[in-house]
Design a protein around this motif. Structure first.
Motif, short mmCIF file in Angstrom:
data_model
loop_
_atom_site.label_atom_id
_atom_site.label_comp_id
_atom_site.label_asym_id
_atom_site.label_seq_id
_atom_site.Cartn_x
_atom_site.Cartn_y
_atom_site.Cartn_z
N TRP A 59 0.83 -1.20 0.00
CA TRP A 59 0.00 0.00 0.00
C TRP A 59 0.87 1.25 0.00
CZ3 TRP A 59 -3.55 1.23 4.79
CH2 TRP A 59 -4.31 2.38 4.53
N ALA A 60 1.91 1.28 0.84
CA ALA A 60 2.81 2.43 0.89
C ALA A 60 3.48 2.66 -0.46
CB ALA A 60 3.86 2.23 1.99
N PHE A 61 3.89 1.56 -1.12
CA PHE A 61 4.51 1.68 -2.44
C PHE A 61 3.50 2.21 -3.46
CE2 PHE A 61 5.65 -0.07 -6.61
CZ PHE A 61 6.88 0.53 -6.78
N ALA A 62 2.27 1.70 -3.44
CA ALA A 62 1.24 2.17 -4.36
C ALA A 62 1.01 3.67 -4.18
CB ALA A 62 -0.06 1.39 -4.15
N ASN A 63 1.06 4.15 -2.95
CA ASN A 63 0.91 5.58 -2.69
C ASN A 63 2.08 6.37 -3.29
OD1 ASN A 63 -1.54 5.47 -1.37
ND2 ASN A 63 -0.63 5.29 0.66
N LYS A 64 3.29 5.83 -3.20
CA LYS A 64 4.45 6.51 -3.81
C LYS A 64 4.29 6.59 -5.33
CE LYS A 64 7.92 5.11 -0.40
NZ LYS A 64 9.15 4.31 -0.22
N VAL A 65 3.79 5.52 -5.93
CA VAL A 65 3.57 5.52 -7.38
C VAL A 65 2.52 6.57 -7.74
CG1 VAL A 65 2.84 4.17 -9.39
CG2 VAL A 65 4.28 3.11 -7.63
N SER A 66 1.49 6.69 -6.92
CA SER A 66 0.45 7.69 -7.15
C SER A 66 1.01 9.10 -7.07
CB SER A 66 -0.67 7.54 -6.11
OG SER A 66 -1.31 6.30 -6.26
N GLU A 67 1.90 9.34 -6.12
CA GLU A 67 2.53 10.66 -5.99
C GLU A 67 3.42 10.95 -7.20
OE1 GLU A 67 4.44 10.68 -2.15
OE2 GLU A 67 2.52 10.44 -1.12
N LEU A 68 4.15 9.94 -7.66
CA LEU A 68 4.96 10.09 -8.88
C LEU A 68 4.07 10.45 -10.06
CD1 LEU A 68 7.49 9.70 -10.73
CD2 LEU A 68 6.87 7.27 -10.77
N ALA A 69 2.96 9.75 -10.21
CA ALA A 69 2.04 9.99 -11.32
C ALA A 69 1.53 11.42 -11.32
CB ALA A 69 0.88 9.01 -11.25
N GLU A 70 1.19 11.92 -10.16
CA GLU A 70 0.72 13.30 -10.07
C GLU A 70 1.84 14.29 -10.39
OE1 GLU A 70 -2.43 15.10 -9.23
OE2 GLU A 70 -2.78 13.24 -10.34
#
Length: 112
Positions: A59-70
């Protein structure tokens, strides 16, 4: 070589932007060897599965990917499961792969 891609920024991509050529595909995949090209609904995509010890780490990694995407204003598909995150990059506007996808894939690898 991954650092070369990850140091670049995504560019604004329009509907008429060129997809990567077969030669570019081979060269760019050499820089992100853990990513696999996939074709779904006639659209080429880049996909990689990341494994984790538990759901919370995934979950923490998925959040990092989401921040990168933004930050890049380029958004992947992110599948979050227990102990696993599958990230799929492609350029929706052109229905295939653009250099942006390879840049973001390299940047995703650096989040580990």
């Amino acid at each position: 070589m991954n650092n070369e891609l990850s140091a670049q920024q995504c560019e604004a991509c329009q509907v008429d932007a060129p997809k990567v050529s077969d030669n570019e595909l081979t060269q760019l995949l050499g820089q992100i060897p853990d990513w696999v090209p996939q074709v779904r609904d006639n659209v080429m995509m880049l996909e990689r599965e990341y494994k984790f010890k538990n759901y919370k780490l995934a979950w923490a990694f998925a959040n990092k990917v989401s921040e990168l995407a933004e930050a890049e204003f380029h958004h992947p598909s992110i599948l979050l499961e227990w102990g696993k995150v599958t990230v799929t990059w492609w350029t929706h506007a052109i229905g295939g792969l653009h250099k942006n996808d390879f840049i973001c894939a390299a940047k995703t690898d650096q989040l580990m």
